[in-house]
Design a protein around this motif. Structure first.
Motif, PDB file in Angstrom:
ATOM      1  N   ALA A 153       0.842  -1.208   0.000  1.00 48.92           N
ATOM      2  CA  ALA A 153       0.000   0.000   0.000  1.00 48.92           C
ATOM      3  C   ALA A 153       0.872   1.252   0.000  1.00 48.92           C
ATOM      4  N   GLU A 154       1.975   1.226   0.729  1.00 47.17           N
ATOM      5  CA  GLU A 154       2.873   2.384   0.767  1.00 47.17           C
ATOM      6  C   GLU A 154       3.553   2.603  -0.580  1.00 47.17           C
ATOM      7  N   HIS A 156       2.285   1.781  -3.479  1.00 44.29           N
ATOM      8  CA  HIS A 156       1.238   2.296  -4.370  1.00 44.29           C
ATOM      9  C   HIS A 156       1.009   3.782  -4.135  1.00 44.29           C
ATOM     10  N   GLU A 157       0.927   4.178  -2.866  1.00 43.23           N
ATOM     11  CA  GLU A 157       0.671   5.578  -2.540  1.00 43.23           C
ATOM     12  C   GLU A 157       1.858   6.457  -2.961  1.00 43.23           C
ATOM     13  N   THR A 158       3.080   5.999  -2.748  1.00 44.14           N
ATOM     14  CA  THR A 158       4.257   6.777  -3.146  1.00 44.14           C
ATOM     15  C   THR A 158       4.297   6.961  -4.664  1.00 44.14           C
ATOM     16  N   ARG A 160       1.787   6.933  -6.738  1.00 44.42           N
ATOM     17  CA  ARG A 160       0.713   7.871  -7.120  1.00 44.42           C
ATOM     18  C   ARG A 160       1.118   9.306  -6.809  1.00 44.42           C
ATOM     19  N   ARG A 161       1.715   9.514  -5.644  1.00 39.22           N
ATOM     20  CA  ARG A 161       2.107  10.865  -5.240  1.00 39.22           C
ATOM     21  C   ARG A 161       3.138  11.458  -6.192  1.00 39.22           C
ATOM     22  N   GLY A 165       1.995   6.304 -10.884  1.00 44.41           N
ATOM     23  CA  GLY A 165       1.142   5.186 -10.497  1.00 44.41           C
ATOM     24  C   GLY A 165       0.212   4.674 -11.581  1.00 44.41           C
TER      25      GLY A 165
END
Length: 472
Positions: A153-154, A156-158, A160-161, A165
């Motif tokens: 999850a981390e 994926h979030e990184t 995207r940020r 992503g």
């Protein structure tokens, strides 16, 4: 290993042939004659794996009139290029996390170059009719422990940020098991476009044919023994002759480089794999693997697995064996204790397939460097270029490495040669017995981290600070 699990694993291996599945193919091309006498050329490529084959092919695409010779010590594709899992990834950095840790400022550029490189491989497969079972299925990183769910999850979030992503889809337990059903799967991260599955040996043999059609002269069973200056060019001695070339590209990877100062940057690490017999329709239905993605679990000691064109499962990884002194030995191509371990893990992952048998079991050496992704350079005043250290992710990245070598030999400044990744080197491995001890402590520490929620001990934290953060 429990006695029942050991018996199940042993029975499943009783018919396994100790040869690489991909190389046992009736369509395998015959070997070309060895070089005899003296040959002259514009470009000599040493090594008949992906690195050398892509270099020869791209050299002819750039300059069709260039006279290119390729020599291979055995037969094209017989080593790592014909023994791997067939995961052709866009990543040039051995994954997003490794790239972010090492080259954060140019990660977006590296990711874009990697995507274009994979697109170019797909285009070459079509243009040259490379019959290699190429499927742009993507790959799912699966979590088998609770802490791995959070780690995915981390990531994926990184991504995207950072605006990187696209094509990544985070899967919960039900979603990942809807793709591939294993009771061990707790979540997953699906890279839908960044990985293709293919038959690695057929890719090598197809590139061999394409090179010859473009006029590349290929000599097999012709190892390069010595590299020396000859006039304005370079000479390479072979068992029955020699070649004099204006420029030389070295794609020898795990084998000792003809540029001796490059040798401390890589060590051979042996990896092992199994393939099953073809699954029946009922067995396929029991695991629901309809979209044929590649899979890899998220442990430090990880497994990689995929479906072949004839519906076998290839299951590999976990053990990574370093021979003392970095000495390669054909006897290490097989390791029954690792085969038993892999078979037990397979049935833990897919208990619904109990009774399935393995048809092939094999191993081979991977060229490993301390930063887990390729490094590049030149020697002999720019007349020789090399790329090495792909660390098991070279099916796709070797084509990028070929472009880099050709840029360097041409003396061209390009987007590729401006990269810090291309201009820098990994840390070399220390001499023995320090290398043996260090790699052994690291392997033990990684296994402990897998058992302790991913927590890295003081040794691994020190390796991280030195840029030697083993994470795969």
């Amino acid at each position: 290993m429990a006695p029942d699990a050991m018996r199940t694993a042993a029975r499943s291996l009783s018919d396994a042939q100790p040869v690489p599945f991909w190389l046992e193919d009736p369509g395998k091309p015959g070997a070309l004659p060895a070089l005899t006498g003296t040959e002259n050329c514009d470009l000599l490529v040493v090594g008949g794996g992906y690195s050398g084959l892509w270099t020869a092919l791209l050299a002819k695409e750039r300059e069709p009139e260039r006279d290119v010779v390729l020599i291979e010590g055995r037969e094209v594709g017989w080593a790592a290029s014909g023994r791997n899992g067939g995961f052709c990834a866009a990543s040039l950095t051995h994954g997003f996390g490794n790239g972010l840790a090492r080259w954060p400022d140019e990660l977006a550029t590296l990711e874009g170059l990697g995507e274009r490189n994979l697109d170019a491989i797909e285009a070459a497969v079509a243009r040259y009719s490379l019959d290699c079972d190429f499927e742009r299925t993507g790959e799912i990183d699966v979590a088998t422990e609770p802490h791995q769910v959070q780690e995915l999850a981390e990531v994926h979030e990184t991504a995207r940020r950072l605006g990187l992503g696209d094509g990544l889809e985070l899967l919960d337990r039900d979603a990942v098991r809807a793709e591939v059903d294993s009771p061990t799967f707790l979540g997953g991260l699906w890279d839908r476009r960044g990985v293709a599955m293919l038959n690695p040996a057929k890719l090598a043999w197809g590139l061999k044919r394409a090179c010859r059609e473009l006029g590349v002269r290929i000599f097999e069973n012709t190892p390069g023994l010595e590299l020396v200056p000859v006039g304005a060019g370079m000479g390479v001695r072979t068992p029955y002759g020699r070649i004099v070339a204006r420029r030389v590209a070295l794609g020898t990877n795990v084998f000792p480089s003809l540029v001796k100062r490059v040798r401390p940057y890589t060590v051979p690490v042996y990896d092992y794999a199994l393939t099953t017999e073809p699954l029946s329709p009922g067995q396929l239905a029991s695991i629901g693997w309809k979209n044929r993605q590649g899979l890899g679990d998220s442990a430090n000691q990880f497994h990689y697995f995929r479906i072949t064109a004839d519906d076998r499962i290839l299951w590999g990884g976990y053990d990574a064996i370093y021979p003392f002194g970095g000495r390669m030995n054909a006897a290490m191509d097989h390791r029954p204790e690792t085969y038993l371990k892999l078979a037990e893990h397979f049935f833990q992952c897919f208990p619904q397939l109990e009774g399935l048998r393995f048809s092939h079991a094999w191993g081979g050496a991977i060229d490993t460097c301390s930063r887990f992704s390729a490094f590049f350079g030149t020697a002999h005043r720019g007349k020789v270029a090399y790329a090495a250290g792909f660390t098991g992710l070279g099916v796709g990245a070797t084509r990028f490495g070929a472009d880099v070598m050709l840029d360097l030999l041409a003396g061209e400044r390009t987007e590729r040669t401006d990269l810090e990744m291309v201009r820098s080197k990994p840390l070399p491995f220390p001499p023995e017995p320090i290398a043996w001890a260090g790699i052994g402590i690291t392997k033990w520490s990684l296994a402990r981290a897998d058992e302790n929620g991913g927590r890295r001990n003081l040794w691994l934290k020190a390796m991280d600070r030195l840029g030697l953060g083993f994470d795969s």
